[in-house]
Design a protein around this motif. Structure first.
Motif, PDB file in Angstrom:
ATOM      1  N   UNK A   1       0.848  -1.192   0.000  1.00  0.00           N
ATOM      2  CA  UNK A   1       0.000   0.000   0.000  1.00  0.00           C
ATOM      3  C   UNK A   1       0.892   1.253   0.000  1.00  0.00           C
ATOM      4  N   UNK A   3       1.702   5.061   0.788  1.00  0.00           N
ATOM      5  CA  UNK A   3       1.249   5.827   1.946  1.00  0.00           C
ATOM      6  C   UNK A   3       0.343   6.991   1.519  1.00  0.00           C
ATOM      7  N   UNK A   4      -0.401   7.470   2.451  1.00  0.00           N
ATOM      8  CA  UNK A   4      -1.340   8.569   2.213  1.00  0.00           C
ATOM      9  C   UNK A   4      -1.487   9.323   3.521  1.00  0.00           C
ATOM     10  N   UNK A   5      -2.223  10.402   3.445  1.00  0.00           N
ATOM     11  CA  UNK A   5      -2.481  11.209   4.625  1.00  0.00           C
ATOM     12  C   UNK A   5      -3.887  10.860   5.120  1.00  0.00           C
ATOM     13  N   UNK A   6      -3.974  10.222   6.290  1.00  0.00           N
ATOM     14  CA  UNK A   6      -5.278   9.832   6.839  1.00  0.00           C
ATOM     15  C   UNK A   6      -5.874  11.001   7.609  1.00  0.00           C
ATOM     16  N   UNK A   8      -9.594  12.370   9.602  1.00  0.00           N
ATOM     17  CA  UNK A   8     -10.908  11.997  10.113  1.00  0.00           C
ATOM     18  C   UNK A   8     -11.819  13.220  10.022  1.00  0.00           C
ATOM     19  N   UNK A  28     -13.408   7.457   2.839  1.00  0.00           N
ATOM     20  CA  UNK A  28     -13.396   6.116   3.434  1.00  0.00           C
ATOM     21  C   UNK A  28     -14.662   5.945   4.268  1.00  0.00           C
ATOM     22  N   UNK A  29     -15.481   4.945   3.905  1.00  0.00           N
ATOM     23  CA  UNK A  29     -16.674   4.639   4.705  1.00  0.00           C
ATOM     24  C   UNK A  29     -16.386   3.352   5.464  1.00  0.00           C
ATOM     25  N   UNK A  30     -16.862   2.207   4.977  1.00  0.00           N
ATOM     26  CA  UNK A  30     -16.548   0.939   5.645  1.00  0.00           C
ATOM     27  C   UNK A  30     -15.203   0.375   5.221  1.00  0.00           C
ATOM     28  N   UNK A  35      -9.871  -0.379   1.135  1.00  0.00           N
ATOM     29  CA  UNK A  35      -8.623  -0.829   1.769  1.00  0.00           C
ATOM     30  C   UNK A  35      -7.985  -1.974   0.970  1.00  0.00           C
ATOM     31  N   UNK A  50     -11.711   9.804   6.396  1.00  0.00           N
ATOM     32  CA  UNK A  50     -12.586   8.846   7.073  1.00  0.00           C
ATOM     33  C   UNK A  50     -13.884   9.540   7.508  1.00  0.00           C
TER      34      UNK A  50
ATOM     35  N   UNK B  19       0.211   6.304   8.592  1.00  0.00           N
ATOM     36  CA  UNK B  19      -1.197   6.462   8.237  1.00  0.00           C
ATOM     37  C   UNK B  19      -1.734   5.178   7.595  1.00  0.00           C
ATOM     38  N   UNK B  20      -0.885   4.499   6.824  1.00  0.00           N
ATOM     39  CA  UNK B  20      -1.324   3.313   6.090  1.00  0.00           C
ATOM     40  C   UNK B  20      -1.219   2.019   6.896  1.00  0.00           C
ATOM     41  N   UNK B  65      -5.496   3.414  12.436  1.00  0.00           N
ATOM     42  CA  UNK B  65      -6.063   4.706  12.853  1.00  0.00           C
ATOM     43  C   UNK B  65      -7.581   4.683  12.877  1.00  0.00           C
TER      44      UNK B  65
END
Lengths: 261, 155
Positions: A1, A3-6, A8, A28-30, A35, A50, B19-20, B65
């Motif tokens: 995967x 990387x990304x910036x998560x 919320x 991002x839902x479920x 993913x 999210x 993050x991942x 997360x």
């Protein structure tokens, strides 16, 4: 995967703002498609936003003419609900496996518009209305192609309103490995006519007008037994040819009507 | 790197993750709870099933997360004081495993099933274990184990 910036989101407005500020953001839902897709490096995004913290997107409420299901409502919650049409609960109970149903959401499923997903058949088959932060979209206008919907940039599904059918049934032929619909047919007798929606067979969920008019005159499995759809343009892959799927449409339509009673 | 905090098997834990980072990676690599397995890279095998806020989920299909603030139970959280949980005991009694690789996920899925459906019939058990793949047993003894555990656990 990759990387990304998560991030919320705390509210719908916050989600729209974060999405707008990202160079290549996604929602991002479920996460049950997103993913695994990110893991396989089939997609990569600068930002993953999210939505799960937005509480008012989750839940089921019945009113006079139907039931409204929040976009973040999980499949398991729809499957267990006494407020939704029985055919919709049964459809939700057949999505994926229990662990997918404990995470996956209605809004995530229809926003993704996988050609083999179950929910699009119910949304189109019941003539539902997809509600977003900006407008309401009729099911007939919502699904526009392979993984394509009428949603614009920055538009987020908030709920789906399903009218109450007089009778409804769903039957699918699941792929034995993935449980995705090789073909799934949702047949419903609504106050204003019959609707038959097919998922899995083509690049996008579609209605079968000939079956609808036959069922309007005679609601029985026999009424659709002699009606077949053309294989032209249907999906053909290692799991089955277009001709095989076209044949399954008739078989599943019969079973859906029988299930509706 | 961001910090994530959650409760795992009743204990408050936190750690730095990317993050991942997937939940299963956080459990295995940060917390060294290696009972939760990774059997595939495609979200299909169910060896990584844990409970998040009481529901069984695939910890390989969830970011660490996303579990911020959650209550997580892994296979290590089932036995107490050295005594196997009734589900674990039933898998042992019924030879519900051979190589054992899928077993943690099987047990966690079965625990969720029995919690929600205390008296499942055989068809229900088989349907509810659809998300867990076993390459050894042919599933028969796994189903027997879940039936025994459901009885023991008061179904």
């Amino acid at each position: 995967m990759y990387n990304f910036n998560y991030q919320r989101a705390s509210s719908l407005d916050d989600a729209v703002a974060k999405l707008g500020a990202a160079s290549d953001g996604t929602l991002l839902a479920g996460g049950q498609t997103l993913i695994p897709t990110l893991k396989q490096r089939l997609a990569s995004h600068s930002d993953v936003i999210d939505l799960s913290g937005i509480g008012d997107l989750r839940g089921i409420s019945a009113d006079g003419g139907g039931v409204t299901v929040g976009a973040l409502t999980r499949h398991a919650e729809v499957a267990a609900s006494a407020d939704v049409p029985a055919a919709l609960a049964a459809l939700a109970d057949g999505i994926g496996d229990p662990q997918v149903r404990n995470c996956g959401t209605l809004g995530g499923s229809i926003a993704n518009a996988d050609p083999a997903a179950d929910y699009p058949a119910a949304v189109l088959g019941l003539g539902a209305t997809v509600n977003t932060n900006l407008r309401s979209i009729a099911a007939d206008d919502f699904f526009t192609g392979l993984f394509e919907t009428a949603l614009n940039d920055g538009e987020i599904i908030t709920s789906v309103t399903f009218p109450t059918p007089q009778k409804a049934g769903y039957a699918k032929f699941p792929n034995p490995a993935s449980r995705y619909a090789m073909v799934g047919v949702f047949a419903a007798q609504m106050g204003d006519g019959v609707r038959v929606a097919v998922t899995g067979a083509g690049p996008c969920v579609f209605r079968v007008a000939e079956m609808e008019s036959a069922l309007a005159g005679n609601w029985s499995a026999d009424a659709v037994a002699g009606i077949s759809v053309s294989a032209d343009g249907l999906n053909s892959d290692l799991h089955g040819s277009a001709e095989y799927r076209a044949h399954l449409v008739t078989v599943m339509a019969k079973r859906a009507v029988a299930a509706a009673g | 790197m961001p910090t994530v905090s959650m409760t795992v098997n009743g204990q408050a834990v936190s750690g730095e993750v990317e993050d991942r980072t997937l939940l299963v990676q956080f459990l295995r690599e940060n917390l060294r709870l290696t009972g939760t397995h990774v059997g595939c890279d495609t979200s299909q095998c169910g060896a990584c099933v844990v409970h998040v806020n009481g529901d069984s989920m695939k910890s390989c299909s969830m970011l660490a997360l996303q579990a911020e603030g959650a209550e997580v139970t892994t296979i290590e959280g089932l036995a107490s004081n050295g005594e196997l949980n009734p589900m674990q005991q039933a898998f042992m009694d019924n030879h519900g495993l051979q190589c054992g690789f899928c077993t943690p996920g099987m047990v966690m899925s079965a625990m969720d099933l029995v919690a929600k459906n205390p008296n499942p019939d055989e068809a229900t058990i088989r349907e509810n274990l659809e998300g867990n793949l076993c390459r050894c047993t042919g599933y028969h003894n796994i189903v027997k184990a879940v039936q025994q555990a459901a009885k023991t656990m008061g179904g």
